[in-house]
Scaffold this motif. Structure first.
Motif, PDB file in Angstrom:
ATOM      1  N   PRO A  11       0.808  -1.233   0.000  1.00 33.31           N
ATOM      2  CA  PRO A  11       0.000   0.000   0.000  1.00 33.31           C
ATOM      3  C   PRO A  11       0.842   1.285   0.000  1.00 33.31           C
ATOM      4  O   PRO A  11       0.393   2.315  -0.498  1.00 33.31           O
ATOM      5  N   GLU A  12       2.052   1.209   0.520  1.00 31.71           N
ATOM      6  CA  GLU A  12       2.917   2.388   0.581  1.00 31.71           C
ATOM      7  C   GLU A  12       3.920   2.453  -0.567  1.00 31.71           C
ATOM      8  O   GLU A  12       4.614   3.457  -0.722  1.00 31.71           O
ATOM      9  N   GLN A  13       4.008   1.382  -1.332  1.00 26.08           N
ATOM     10  CA  GLN A  13       4.990   1.297  -2.415  1.00 26.08           C
ATOM     11  C   GLN A  13       4.258   1.112  -3.745  1.00 26.08           C
ATOM     12  O   GLN A  13       3.777   0.014  -4.048  1.00 26.08           O
ATOM     13  N   ALA A  14       4.195   2.152  -4.535  1.00 23.67           N
ATOM     14  CA  ALA A  14       3.432   2.117  -5.791  1.00 23.67           C
ATOM     15  C   ALA A  14       3.955   1.074  -6.775  1.00 23.67           C
ATOM     16  O   ALA A  14       3.194   0.558  -7.593  1.00 23.67           O
ATOM     17  N   HIS A  15       5.235   0.756  -6.704  1.00 23.25           N
ATOM     18  CA  HIS A  15       5.805  -0.191  -7.665  1.00 23.25           C
ATOM     19  C   HIS A  15       5.487  -1.648  -7.320  1.00 23.25           C
ATOM     20  O   HIS A  15       5.782  -2.548  -8.108  1.00 23.25           O
ATOM     21  N   LEU A  16       4.868  -1.895  -6.172  1.00 21.99           N
ATOM     22  CA  LEU A  16       4.486  -3.255  -5.803  1.00 21.99           C
ATOM     23  C   LEU A  16       3.019  -3.475  -6.163  1.00 21.99           C
ATOM     24  O   LEU A  16       2.136  -2.765  -5.705  1.00 21.99           O
ATOM     25  N   ASP A  17       2.766  -4.459  -6.991  1.00 27.09           N
ATOM     26  CA  ASP A  17       1.419  -4.779  -7.459  1.00 27.09           C
ATOM     27  C   ASP A  17       0.782  -5.794  -6.500  1.00 27.09           C
ATOM     28  O   ASP A  17       1.175  -6.963  -6.467  1.00 27.09           O
ATOM     29  N   GLU A  18      -0.213  -5.352  -5.731  1.00 27.01           N
ATOM     30  CA  GLU A  18      -0.847  -6.225  -4.740  1.00 27.01           C
ATOM     31  C   GLU A  18      -1.484  -7.457  -5.371  1.00 27.01           C
ATOM     32  O   GLU A  18      -1.406  -8.558  -4.814  1.00 27.01           O
ATOM     33  N   SER A  19      -2.086  -7.291  -6.514  1.00 23.66           N
ATOM     34  CA  SER A  19      -2.721  -8.416  -7.196  1.00 23.66           C
ATOM     35  C   SER A  19      -1.688  -9.482  -7.572  1.00 23.66           C
ATOM     36  O   SER A  19      -1.907 -10.679  -7.355  1.00 23.66           O
ATOM     37  N   GLN A  20      -0.587  -9.038  -8.121  1.00 22.49           N
ATOM     38  CA  GLN A  20       0.465  -9.984  -8.508  1.00 22.49           C
ATOM     39  C   GLN A  20       1.070 -10.654  -7.271  1.00 22.49           C
ATOM     40  O   GLN A  20       1.333 -11.856  -7.281  1.00 22.49           O
ATOM     41  N   LEU A  21       1.262  -9.893  -6.214  1.00 21.33           N
ATOM     42  CA  LEU A  21       1.813 -10.466  -4.985  1.00 21.33           C
ATOM     43  C   LEU A  21       0.854 -11.480  -4.369  1.00 21.33           C
ATOM     44  O   LEU A  21       1.278 -12.523  -3.862  1.00 21.33           O
ATOM     45  N   THR A  22      -0.433 -11.188  -4.438  1.00 17.55           N
ATOM     46  CA  THR A  22      -1.435 -12.134  -3.930  1.00 17.55           C
ATOM     47  C   THR A  22      -1.396 -13.423  -4.735  1.00 17.55           C
ATOM     48  O   THR A  22      -1.467 -14.526  -4.170  1.00 17.55           O
ATOM     49  N   ASP A  23      -1.269 -13.300  -6.051  1.00 18.26           N
ATOM     50  CA  ASP A  23      -1.149 -14.492  -6.902  1.00 18.26           C
ATOM     51  C   ASP A  23       0.102 -15.297  -6.545  1.00 18.26           C
ATOM     52  O   ASP A  23       0.045 -16.532  -6.467  1.00 18.26           O
ATOM     53  N   LEU A  24       1.199 -14.616  -6.314  1.00 22.50           N
ATOM     54  CA  LEU A  24       2.437 -15.302  -5.949  1.00 22.50           C
ATOM     55  C   LEU A  24       2.307 -15.997  -4.594  1.00 22.50           C
ATOM     56  O   LEU A  24       2.798 -17.114  -4.408  1.00 22.50           O
ATOM     57  N   LEU A  25       1.630 -15.344  -3.661  1.00 18.72           N
ATOM     58  CA  LEU A  25       1.396 -15.958  -2.358  1.00 18.72           C
ATOM     59  C   LEU A  25       0.533 -17.203  -2.501  1.00 18.72           C
ATOM     60  O   LEU A  25       0.815 -18.241  -1.888  1.00 18.72           O
ATOM     61  N   ASP A  26      -0.496 -17.134  -3.318  1.00 19.12           N
ATOM     62  CA  ASP A  26      -1.352 -18.304  -3.563  1.00 19.12           C
ATOM     63  C   ASP A  26      -0.557 -19.446  -4.185  1.00 19.12           C
ATOM     64  O   ASP A  26      -0.729 -20.607  -3.804  1.00 19.12           O
ATOM     65  N   ARG A  27       0.304 -19.118  -5.131  1.00 18.38           N
ATOM     66  CA  ARG A  27       1.141 -20.151  -5.756  1.00 18.38           C
ATOM     67  C   ARG A  27       2.066 -20.794  -4.738  1.00 18.38           C
ATOM     68  O   ARG A  27       2.265 -22.017  -4.726  1.00 18.38           O
ATOM     69  N   ALA A  28       2.646 -19.967  -3.866  1.00 21.69           N
ATOM     70  CA  ALA A  28       3.539 -20.490  -2.827  1.00 21.69           C
ATOM     71  C   ALA A  28       2.780 -21.428  -1.891  1.00 21.69           C
ATOM     72  O   ALA A  28       3.284 -22.498  -1.525  1.00 21.69           O
ATOM     73  N   ARG A  29       1.567 -21.048  -1.523  1.00 20.57           N
ATOM     74  CA  ARG A  29       0.753 -21.912  -0.656  1.00 20.57           C
ATOM     75  C   ARG A  29       0.442 -23.229  -1.345  1.00 20.57           C
ATOM     76  O   ARG A  29       0.485 -24.296  -0.717  1.00 20.57           O
ATOM     77  N   ASN A  30       0.106 -23.178  -2.631  1.00 21.80           N
ATOM     78  CA  ASN A  30      -0.157 -24.410  -3.381  1.00 21.80           C
ATOM     79  C   ASN A  30       1.071 -25.298  -3.447  1.00 21.80           C
ATOM     80  O   ASN A  30       0.971 -26.530  -3.349  1.00 21.80           O
ATOM     81  N   GLN A  31       2.241 -24.691  -3.617  1.00 23.90           N
ATOM     82  CA  GLN A  31       3.482 -25.462  -3.645  1.00 23.90           C
ATOM     83  C   GLN A  31       3.736 -26.126  -2.298  1.00 23.90           C
ATOM     84  O   GLN A  31       4.141 -27.301  -2.241  1.00 23.90           O
TER      85      GLN A  31
END
Length: 59
Positions: A11-31
């Motif tokens: 939320p404080e860093q414009a260059h970080l895409d929350e949607s993409q990070l959420t997808d990556l977190l979901d992938r990590a959980r699946n792994q």
């Protein structure tokens, strides 16, 4: 934990895409889930094989 940390900062860093990070977190959980399933399956297979082996008798 990296994805959790980056999501907290997003939320404080414009260059970080929350949607993409959420997808990556979901992938990590699946792994993690996949690895846990493989670990349990392998452990069960190893113990069932070892349980079926009989110790050689010493005369």
């Amino acid at each position: 934990m990296l994805w959790h940390t980056l999501l907290a900062l997003a939320p404080e860093q414009a260059h970080l895409d929350e949607s993409q990070l959420t997808d990556l977190l979901d992938r990590a959980r699946n792994q993690i889930d996949t690895l846990e399933l493989l670990r349990r399956t392998t452990a069960a297979a190893l113990f069932s094989v070892q349980g079926n082996r009989r110790s050689p008798r010493v005369s």
